[in-house]
Design an enzyme around this catalytic site. Structure first.
Site, PDB file in Angstrom:
ATOM      1  N   LYS A  17     -89.459 -44.994  58.450  1.00  0.00           N
ATOM      2  CA  LYS A  17     -88.322 -45.473  57.660  1.00  0.00           C
ATOM      3  C   LYS A  17     -87.819 -46.808  58.211  1.00  0.00           C
ATOM      4  CE  LYS A  17     -87.068 -40.850  56.222  1.00  0.00           C
ATOM      5  NZ  LYS A  17     -86.397 -39.601  56.570  1.00  0.00           N
ATOM      6  N   GLN A  61     -81.217 -37.849  59.987  1.00  0.00           N
ATOM      7  CA  GLN A  61     -82.542 -37.230  59.890  1.00  0.00           C
ATOM      8  C   GLN A  61     -82.421 -35.711  60.009  1.00  0.00           C
ATOM      9  OE1 GLN A  61     -85.577 -38.681  59.160  1.00  0.00           O
ATOM     10  NE2 GLN A  61     -86.350 -36.594  59.127  1.00  0.00           N
ATOM     11  N   ASP A  84     -78.927 -41.014  51.601  1.00  0.00           N
ATOM     12  CA  ASP A  84     -79.860 -39.926  51.317  1.00  0.00           C
ATOM     13  C   ASP A  84     -79.547 -39.202  50.009  1.00  0.00           C
ATOM     14  OD1 ASP A  84     -82.073 -39.274  52.683  1.00  0.00           O
ATOM     15  OD2 ASP A  84     -81.065 -38.128  54.255  1.00  0.00           O
TER      16      ASP A  84
END
Ligand code: NAD
Length: 285
Positions: A17, A61, A84
């Protein structure tokens, strides 16, 4: 990027990422915490991170180490920096089909891959040679009217939101899960099959209708340690009209959608800053 603990899979995901973020011109900030951090301390750190003036979007994460409550952590981060698209507010805007809000990245990636499959089909029908990728982005949104989409998995991360996005495109959607009796029979009726189970190579040829589009979300370690999806690729690929590989496919597209969400939050922040500057000028402040 916020990483708690040192799960090797998470480390490799965030590395990818961050490298995509850098390649596409984002500044990235790496916040790492020990797996032994308390919920309370981590929440305090997240409050500081979300207020950082140079940060538009935050990726926490997942999964976080045992003992930490990820729902509470996402809530503490708040919806403003939710790159997200997993904050309950954004799960709600996704359910309601409201535009202008980040949507969960993996489901967005799944939809982009379905659009790509339809685009490729249209290219095949209209051209002598097939282009691999379209020259312009975003792709036309495929209308799934009259099609049966089956989603295997009902998690808040993938199964539920992707079902909403498929419904929004007019597909008739069935959601299968661990308590479904004979999931293979239901799955074999799908025109579009999305597997988000987390069981290595569960979906064999008998689960898939001939000509179906198959999107494999699963990332699992097979018996030999090799990375495999939820779909038995070699058996299923000859049956379907399009299939995504693992690794590849949904993983990189999820990262692309994270960049898209972050950029859109950045644009919104810029627009808000400009409008409040104009208001201040008008007031002579
Ligand atoms: P999860 O464990 O939260 O959910 C799995 C779902 O599968 C559950 O709803 C369960 O009911 C269902 N299920 C389990 N066994 C089943 C069976 N035998 N038949 C039918 N349904 C069954 O997992 P998740 O977070 O949704 O992730 C699913 C998979 O996708 C995992 O392999 C995960 O690593 C992967 N994933 C990939 C990405 C990506 O970017 N590619 C992103 C998120 C998750």
């Amino acid at each position: 990027v916020v990483l708690v603990g040192d799960n090797p899979a998470s480390l490799s995901y965030i590395k990818r990422k961050e490298s995509v973020a850098e390649a596409t011109g984002f500044a990235t900030f790496d916040f790492r915490f020990s797996a032994s951090i308390s919920q309370c301390d981590l929440e305090g750190e997240l409050r500081l991170i979300r207020e950082h003036p140079e940060i538009d979007g935050v990726l926490l994460q997942l999964p976080v180490p045992k003992g930490l409550n990820s729902d509470a952590l996402i809530a503490v981060l708040g919806s403003d920096v939710d790159a997200d698209g997993l904050h309950p507010f954004h799960q709600g805007t996704t359910l309601l089909g409201l535009d202008g809000h980040p949507r969960p990245c993996t489901p967005l990636g799944v939809m982009a891959l379905i659009d790509l499959a339809f685009w490729k089909r249209s290219q095949k029908a209209s051209a002598d040679h097939e282009n691999d990728f379209p020259a312009t982005w975003p792709l036309p949104r495929a209308d799934l009217s009259g099609l049966h989409a089956v989603v295997i998995g009902r998690s808040a991360l993938v199964g539920k939101p992707v079902s909403m996005l498929l419904l929004e495109r007019n597909a008739s959607v069935s959601i299968l899960h661990s308590r479904t009796v004979k999931p293979d029979v239901m799955s074999s009726q799908a025109d579009i099959l999305v597997a988000a189970v987390g069981q290595p190579e569960l979906v064999g040829a008998n689960w898939v209708k001939s000509g179906a589009i198959v999107i494999d979300v699963g990332i699992n370690r097979g018996p030999t340690g090799k990375l495999v999806g939820d779909v038995l690729f070699d058996q299923v690929a000859p049956r379907c009209s399009a299939i995504t590989p693992v690794p590849g496919g949904v993983g990189p597209m999820t990262v692309a959608m994270l960049m898209k969400n972050t950029f859109e939050i950045f644009e919104r922040n810029i627009a808000q800053a400009e409008s409040s500057e104009q208001t201040s000028k008008k007031r002579g402040e």
